[in-house]
Design a protein around this motif. Structure first.
Motif, mmCIF file in Angstrom:
data_model
loop_
_atom_site.group_PDB
_atom_site.id
_atom_site.type_symbol
_atom_site.label_atom_id
_atom_site.label_comp_id
_atom_site.label_asym_id
_atom_site.label_seq_id
_atom_site.Cartn_x
_atom_site.Cartn_y
_atom_site.Cartn_z
ATOM 1 N N CYS A 95 0.861 -1.192 0.000
ATOM 2 C CA CYS A 95 0.000 0.000 0.000
ATOM 3 C C CYS A 95 0.890 1.232 0.000
ATOM 4 O O CYS A 95 1.727 1.403 0.895
ATOM 5 N N TRP A 96 0.692 2.102 -1.016
ATOM 6 C CA TRP A 96 1.521 3.305 -1.169
ATOM 7 C C TRP A 96 0.781 4.580 -0.750
ATOM 8 O O TRP A 96 1.220 5.679 -1.048
ATOM 9 N N CYS A 97 -0.328 4.445 -0.073
ATOM 10 C CA CYS A 97 -1.108 5.636 0.288
ATOM 11 C C CYS A 97 -0.361 6.479 1.317
ATOM 12 O O CYS A 97 0.165 5.959 2.301
ATOM 13 N N SER A 98 -0.350 7.790 1.101
ATOM 14 C CA SER A 98 0.303 8.712 2.028
ATOM 15 C C SER A 98 -0.551 8.874 3.287
ATOM 16 O O SER A 98 -1.761 8.589 3.280
ATOM 17 N N ARG A 144 -3.454 11.171 2.600
ATOM 18 C CA ARG A 144 -4.560 10.556 1.883
ATOM 19 C C ARG A 144 -5.412 9.690 2.814
ATOM 20 O O ARG A 144 -6.644 9.704 2.762
ATOM 21 N N LEU A 145 -4.755 8.962 3.727
ATOM 22 C CA LEU A 145 -5.478 8.120 4.670
ATOM 23 C C LEU A 145 -6.300 8.954 5.641
ATOM 24 O O LEU A 145 -7.430 8.589 5.985
ATOM 25 N N TYR A 172 -9.559 0.916 5.656
ATOM 26 C CA TYR A 172 -8.887 1.178 4.391
ATOM 27 C C TYR A 172 -9.764 0.757 3.217
ATOM 28 O O TYR A 172 -10.419 -0.295 3.247
ATOM 29 N N LEU A 176 -7.527 0.999 -2.134
ATOM 30 C CA LEU A 176 -7.146 1.683 -3.374
ATOM 31 C C LEU A 176 -5.913 1.043 -4.005
ATOM 32 O O LEU A 176 -5.798 0.979 -5.234
ATOM 33 N N CYS A 177 -4.992 0.555 -3.186
ATOM 34 C CA CYS A 177 -3.733 -0.001 -3.708
ATOM 35 C C CYS A 177 -3.836 -1.471 -4.093
ATOM 36 O O CYS A 177 -2.958 -1.990 -4.804
ATOM 37 N N ARG A 202 -0.189 2.692 -9.223
ATOM 38 C CA ARG A 202 -0.616 3.483 -8.053
ATOM 39 C C ARG A 202 -0.006 4.876 -8.076
ATOM 40 O O ARG A 202 -0.634 5.843 -7.622
ATOM 41 N N GLY A 227 -2.162 11.055 -3.709
ATOM 42 C CA GLY A 227 -1.843 10.551 -2.371
ATOM 43 C C GLY A 227 -0.855 9.419 -2.378
ATOM 44 O O GLY A 227 -0.984 8.481 -1.588
ATOM 45 N N PHE A 228 0.156 9.492 -3.261
ATOM 46 C CA PHE A 228 1.137 8.412 -3.402
ATOM 47 C C PHE A 228 2.333 8.662 -2.484
ATOM 48 O O PHE A 228 2.826 9.783 -2.359
#
Length: 510
Positions: A115-118, A121-122, A138, A141-142, A150, A155-156
């Motif tokens: 998961c690469w969400c920042s 973004r979370l 969660y 998304l990833c 992604r 929000g990466f």
């Protein structure tokens, strides 16, 4: 990665696993006590493991405080970072290579994903969910995307975490030694490996408990919601799960969870600072979630040793309702234990507090220790905390001209106090400080002759009721309105210091 299930161990193995993120919490002692009681009853092992994967909140001195406070309580572990053991190392930060194969296995089997969400973004995602009153979790998304796919979305973050992929049919019920069959809420896709390469609690606890052969996990009820994902990890790795026991949370009088931010008693070191006896605190912590023993006549027996608690231990007796942390009850227990000590034992317990507060030197003489023993006899029934000895003992070790008169003691002095003090000096003068007074062998500087002389001079001679006759003397001798028994205090002080103090206050009132 080992394949040996925990159940192959012939005897129970239990552990406590505090995080070194600040002063040790009283809950660490609470959990340790119940773990250790069962382990000792069953002839099993008790393990201390340090879960230090939270590097942002890690505090270097916290680990040693854990060791020191648990040892102070007598809750000794069989294996741990400081004593070693067959499953070393016992710090998670030293076991990072242990966790990676487990993570790689889940990734390879499609049971986990990157998961690469920042963090931004979370946070936005949770805010939207809360505003729309949706379950927070969660949104995947990833999941199913490569890094490059992604990266094209908002929000990466360059460094990914690893998340569990929770299946739709995840089992939400489990058996608990205290609570029976328990239902937990559905978990979301929990992070199991952080961006810094450290595992989260959820992965590390399962891996470590398995690798160390832990058979029973005793922890707070706040972890009930996490148990389905822990059981899922056991199943995915083909391991036999531990047996669970979720203890009730300790609560403040307003029913809120006891915390170090709101309640100083949440800090385990606070009990040492205040002067609680470790055996009293252990007894109290047991009573919070366990019923008193039953006496021969059916009465509750609330005072018991760790050995008695352990021998009687039964998970079915643990009360699952969160107990109120009642300090009044603890103070009562502490007083019971203080009064049960031999005088010499109590004096030894008092000495560190008296040295801390500057009442006694770091290396007291034999004479000072002998005096402390005599004073301890006077004050043993007047304390509920060891720290209370400072005010009671100080008058016996301070120079006569440095004794301070407390404001409340000075305020209760009456108009005739000077005459009372003068009469007392005249009455005590003839008493022989060697113990052989001019009026006979029992009229020396002892409590009984002192009392007789003062009653004759002040109560009989001046017609003052005993209730009021000795207040000025107590103030002069101790500097306090309430003090240890007056006549015994005078005996311990000696004739010259007693007369000096009486004369000093008399002159101040002139």
């Amino acid at each position: 990665m080992t394949d040996q299930p925990a159940s192959t161990h012939p005897t129970p193995r239990l552990r406590v696993a505090p995080s070194p993120t600040g002063d040790p919490h009283v809950g660490t002692a609470y959990m340790s006590l119940f773990n250790l009681a069962f382990a000792r009853q069953q002839g099993g092992s008790f393990v201390l493991r340090i879960e230090d994967t939270d590097r942002a909140r890690f505090r270097e001195d916290s680990e040693q405080q854990v060791f020191d406070t648990l040892r102070w309580l007598g809750l000794q572990w069989d294996e741990g970072p400081d004593v070693g053991g067959p499953y070393a190392p016992y710090r998670q930060s030293e076991r990072l290579d242990t966790y990676r194969p487990y993570v790689e296995r889940l990734l390879a089997e499609g049971k986990a994903y990157h998961c690469w969400c920042s963090t931004e973004r979370l946070a936005q995602m949770r805010e939207v969910q809360q505003k729309s009153k949706q379950p927070t979790g969660y949104d995947r998304l990833c999941h199913g995307r490569t890094r490059d796919e992604r990266a094209q979305l908002p929000g990466f973050s360059e460094t990914p975490v690893v998340r569990m992929l929770i299946p739709e049919d995840v089992e939400l019920q489990f058996d608990d030694l205290i609570r029976g069959r328990v239902s937990a809420p559905r978990p979301d896709d929990q992070v199991i490996l952080k961006a810094d390469g450290f595992p989260t609690y959820h992965l590390a606890v399962v891996v470590d408990d398995h690798e160390m052969g832990i058979t029973h996990v005793v922890r707070g009820e706040e972890w009930i919601s996490s148990t389905p994902k822990h059981n899922l990890l056991y199943r995915w790795f083909g391991l036999e799960p531990v047996r669970w026991a979720h203890m009730p949370l300790l609560r403040n009088t307003d029913k809120s969870k006891i915390s170090k931010r709101k309640n100083p008693a949440a800090r385990l070191t606070w009990f040492q600072e205040q002067g609680y006896l470790p055996e009293a605190l252990v007894n109290f912590l047991a009573l919070l979630a366990y019923p008193p023993a039953v006496g021969p006549d059916g009465e509750d027996v609330e005072v018991f040793t760790f050995e008695e608690f352990s021998s009687d231990f039964d998970w079915k007796k643990v009360n699952p309702v969160g107990p109120i942390f009642d300090l009044k009850k603890l103070e009562w227990l502490n007083g019971v234990y203080i009064r049960a000590l031999e005088t010499g034992q109590l004096a030894s317990r008092l000495l560190p507090y008296l040295q801390r507060d500057g009442v006694m030197p770091a290396s007291p003489s034999l004479g000072e220790l002998a005096r402390l023993g005599k004073v301890t006899e006077l004050i043993q029934t007047r304390m509920v905390l060891l720290s209370e000895a400072t005010a009671l003992v100080r008058p016996f070790f301070v120079a006569d001209d440095e004794l301070e008169i407390a404001d409340d003691a000075r305020a209760q002095l009456k108009d005739d106090s000077r005459e009372v003090l003068a009469a007392a000096i005249d009455a005590l003068g003839p008493l022989d400080d060697a113990g052989q007074g001019v009026l006979g062998s029992d009229s020396g500087w002892r409590a009984a002759p002192i009392e007789a002389a003062l009653r004759a001079a002040i109560v009989d001679g001046m017609g003052i009721k005993p209730k009021f006759a000795f207040g000025p003397l107590r103030t002069a001798v101790s500097g306090q309105r309430i003090s240890p028994p007056l006549f015994e205090s005078m005996e311990i002080l000696g004739k010259a210091p007693t007369l000096s103090r009486l004369g000093r206050l008399r002159d101040q009132l002139g």
